[in-house]
Structures are given as C-alpha cells and as structure tokens.
Scaffold this active site. Structure first.
Site, mmCIF file in Angstrom:
data_model
loop_
_atom_site.group_PDB
_atom_site.id
_atom_site.type_symbol
_atom_site.label_atom_id
_atom_site.label_comp_id
_atom_site.label_asym_id
_atom_site.label_seq_id
_atom_site.Cartn_x
_atom_site.Cartn_y
_atom_site.Cartn_z
ATOM 1 N N HIS A 145 -3.237 7.412 1.794
ATOM 2 C CA HIS A 145 -3.522 6.071 1.246
ATOM 3 C C HIS A 145 -4.989 5.994 1.854
ATOM 4 O O HIS A 145 -5.374 6.005 3.163
ATOM 5 C CB HIS A 145 -2.428 4.771 1.828
ATOM 6 C CG HIS A 145 -3.139 3.694 1.503
ATOM 7 N ND1 HIS A 145 -3.707 3.224 0.563
ATOM 8 C CD2 HIS A 145 -3.233 2.455 2.633
ATOM 9 C CE1 HIS A 145 -4.010 1.841 0.685
ATOM 10 N NE2 HIS A 145 -3.847 1.429 1.823
ATOM 11 N N CYS B 99 0.954 -1.100 0.061
ATOM 12 C CA CYS B 99 0.117 -0.058 -0.051
ATOM 13 C C CYS B 99 0.844 1.165 0.027
ATOM 14 O O CYS B 99 0.156 2.224 -0.448
ATOM 15 C CB CYS B 99 -1.005 -0.116 1.316
ATOM 16 S SG CYS B 99 -2.141 -1.298 1.017
ATOM 17 N N ASN C 263 -10.111 0.109 -0.444
ATOM 18 C CA ASN C 263 -8.721 0.211 -0.613
ATOM 19 C C ASN C 263 -8.067 -0.550 -1.852
ATOM 20 O O ASN C 263 -8.258 -1.745 -1.800
ATOM 21 C CB ASN C 263 -8.181 -0.772 0.759
ATOM 22 C CG ASN C 263 -6.537 -0.400 0.941
ATOM 23 O OD1 ASN C 263 -5.810 -0.198 0.051
ATOM 24 N ND2 ASN C 263 -6.213 -1.176 1.988
#
Ligand code: ACO
Length: 325
Positions: A252, A113, A282
């Site tokens: 993020h 990520c 996500n």
C-alpha cells in the site's frame, strides 16, 4: 486448498494531474516538505464527471481485456472502497451494470487502505470454495471528496484512482503451494481500538454528512511499520517461504518512509519494492492494484514471480497476501 490465479490487471487515473508545486500555491506547504516526508511528487484528482464507479469501471474493463475474459464470464465482483458513489447500493453493482454482467454476485468491502487485501482474500475464499470460476477484484477511490482542503497535514497525502484484477479459480492440476500460480497465503487483521487515529468525522448514521478524513499521522506511522512487519511474517510462515524468495513486494502506497522501514525490517532490498507513491500519492484501496498493474505493464512483474501484497489503513485494518503470478 490451492489459491486463485491472477488472469489480468488494469488501472485508471483521473485526467487531472496536480503537482506539489500547484498545491503549494493554494495551501501553506512546499514540494520540498512533501517529498522529504512522504516521497509524493504528484497525485491525480477526479473531475466532476469522474466518480469511484467510473474509475473502477475503466480499470475493470482494462483488467478484463488484459485477462482475455468477457464480462459475461464474471461470476463475482468484490470492490474495495471507502468513498462509494452512494451510501447504497454498493458501487460494485454500478460497475456490474456498466460492464453488463448483471446477475453475478457484486458487493463492496470497507476496510479503507487495506480494502484491496480484504477484497482479494474474500474473492479467493469464494472462488476456492466453488462460488464461481472468475472474479473481478477492484480497489477504487475518490479520496479528494473526503479531504479537508484546509488541513495541510492530510490533504497533500492523497489522490484518486482505481486498480482491478481478474482472478480465476484455482487450477487443481498445478496447486500454488506446489509451484503453480495462485494465492499461497493471506492474513487479515483489524483493531477497532485505534479508531480515533484515522477516521472520517461524518457518516449517514452519526452526522448525516459525508465528513472529512482526520489522521494523527505520526501515530499511524508507528503502528503501520509494526503491524505490517508482523503480518508479513505470518504470511511467510503460513506459506513456508523465506523472505529472500520474494521477487516483488507490492505495498500500500501511503508513505515512502513506511515502505522503506517495512522492507528493511523484513530484510527485503528496496529494489524489490514497487513504489508508485511518488506518482499517485495515497489512493487508499486503489493503491495496491494500481502499483501491481504499473509493474506488470512496465515488465518488472512477470509470470512465475512470487509477489507479496500488503496494506494497513483506517480501522485499524491490515493484511498481506502472497501470490505466485
Ligand atoms: N506542509 C508543510 N508542513 C507541514 C505539512 C505540510 N503539508 N503538514 C504538516 N506540517 C508540519 C507540521 O505542522 C509540523 O510542524 P511543527 O513541527 O511546527 O508543529 C511538522 O510539519 C511535522 O509534522 P508531523 O505530523 O510530525 O510530520 P511527520 O514527519 O510525522 O509526517 C506524515 C507526517 C507524512 C503524515 C507521516 O506521519 C505519515 O505518513 N504518517 C502515516 C500516514 C499513513 O500511513 N496513513 C496510512 C493509511 S491512510 C488510510 O488508511 C486512509
């Protein structure tokens, strides 16, 4: 040294949109639980003919168009992904061939990520040291392919997509640290001791399988807020900028509660935080450039704004970058 400049951005999402309601028909979950714990309302899931490379290529084309740069002018492609089309070669080389800029430098970065932050800092360093004049920095993922769709604690959290930016070499006449556009500071970290909190239980050298994502969400959450707050402080110190001067935070997009808690710790009002986790879930390395492109297109992020990017992911890895766009 001055920092590289943002010339354009682009993004791409799979065609298929999957709402929480649709998921709750197949999995023991509910729209209410997902929204309350994460802020996620929907995600996009790649179809059979859509891959990390195809989404990345679409995003890269849009970014080049936005920047007014031709594929032939690209010197460097850095693509962040944890879900490459193949174990090798790098997905960046597939994108390169699709764009037709064969011959330039092209490689992948694996920092899950935080991948886009790692890719951005790498491309900025290479441009700043004269490796080229123009870079494509891409975050692209198809996490739906590594999810255990029987595990409700993880499968509801992720989506697929891609985002890309075009970076230009620093403008020496207008350095970022003297008010010009460009990257002011970047900080990256990793701590391999936390492998078991967030990992994929397969791989070519261990199981010879692709594997599935495994996460101890509550523990990741705790580390995320602490690590992000600390790295944001490091970037602000290095750039000698106060948190109040930041126009936008592009984080993020893992969980709405992490975004809120991190902004609160820094004293940044929630109105300055770009949130797309409700729309995209996500998307790992794609989430920061997807959120940036969304906010540039809807007119919130405009030239001259000070923008903070930040991410934390598997590894653990985490990082932040401050850029005047
Ligand atoms: N639907 C309904 N109930 C669920 C679901 C679901 N999808 N998932 C879990 N539950 C239940 C659990 O079974 C548990 O039930 P119990 O109390 O009866 O045992 C209850 O909900 C609470 O579960 P927790 O895991 O404690 O819930 P929590 O509030 O911690 O939220 C979440 C979980 C959303 C995963 C959160 O911890 C989180 O967002 N963590 C961070 C994730 C993250 O930031 N990842 C970062 C990067 S990702 C990357 O790098 C790839």
């Amino acid at each position: 040294m001055t920092g590289s400049r943002l010339l354009g951005s682009g993004s791409a999402l799979p065609e298929r949109l999957v709402t929480n309601a649709e998921l709750s028909e197949r999995i023991d979950t509910s729209d209410e639980w997902i929204v309350e714990r994460t802020g996620i309302r929907q995600r996009y899931i790649a179809g059979e003919d859509e891959t990390t490379a195809s989404l990345a290529t679409k995003a890269a084309r849009a970014a080049l168009k936005d920047a007014g740069v031709t594929a032939g002018e690209v010197d460097l492609i850095v693509l962040a992904t944890a879900t490459p089309d193949n174990t090798f070669p790098a997905t960046a080389t597939k994108v390169q061939d699709a764009l037709g800029c064969n011959g330039c430098v092209a490689f992948d970065v694996a920092a899950v990520c935080s991948g886009f932050l790692y890719a951005l800092a790498t491309a900025d360093s290479l441009l700043t040291t004269g490796m080229g004049k123009c870079a494509l920095v891409i975050g692209a993922e198809t996490f739906s392919r590594i999810l255990d769709w029987e595990d409700r604690t993880t499968c509801v959290l992720f989506g697929d997509g891609a985002g890309a930016i075009v970076l230009g070499a620093p403008d020496l006449a207008k350095p970022a640290r003297e008010g010009g556009p460009g990257v002011l500071a970047s900080k990256l970290h990793a701590d391999g001791a936390h492998h078991d909190l967030l990992y994929v239980d397969g791989g070519p050298s261990s199981t010879q399988t692709v594997g599935h994502l495994r996460m101890k969400g509550r523990e990741v959450f705790r580390h995320a807020v602490a690590n992000l707050s600390s790295v944001l402080g490091e970037v602000l110190d290095d750039a000698q900028i106060k948190a109040e001067a930041i126009d936008w935070v592009v984080p993020h997009q893992a969980n709405r509660r992490i975004l809120d808690a991190t902004a609160k710790k820094l004293g940044i009002p929630p109105e300055k935080v770009i949130v797309t986790v409700d729309q995209h879930a996500n998307t790992s390395a794609a989430s920061v450039p997807l959120a940036l492109d969304t906010a540039r297109r809807d007119g919130r992020i405009v030239p001259g704004n000070l923008v903070m990017f930040e991410a934390m992911g598997g590894g653990f890895t985490w990082g932040a970058s401050l850029m005047r766009v």
